[in-house]
Design a protein around this motif. Sequence first.
Motif: not given
Length: 142
Positions: A78-83
């Motif tokens: 998993w990785q962030p696309v938006a904070d």
Amino acid sequence: MDAEAAGSGRETPRRRGQGELEAAVLSVLGEASEPVTAAWVLRRLGGGLSYSTVITILTRLHAKQAVARTGPRRPVLWQPVADEAGLAALLMRRLLDKQSDRDAVLSSFVSGLSPDDEDLLRSLLAESGPDAAGPPADRPKG
């Protein structure tokens, strides 16, 4: 606090809301230098959460397009696309897109802003260029 916890000197942990958990997960993901597993997120969150709770939150964030996940291979990364701010903005845009009278919604939103928030909004619009503050008909199509 229940009677048993009161007698033992321990407090019952406060139940966090979904929004708080999503923000916490996004914050932890933001610390990662590369895509990570749900187990990695769980270890950094602590707080007595279960693995299934973390998976649920990650899945919800994925549905909101705030996180990306690797394909079907295991383990899923998993990785962030938006904070957190980006997620709030995304949700606001989606709500606005569902309205038939965007002008009324935006007008109502702006009229409810504090003077400081109005000033910030004006400043942000000015920074984004002269076309951003003009009426839609004056904006270039892109």
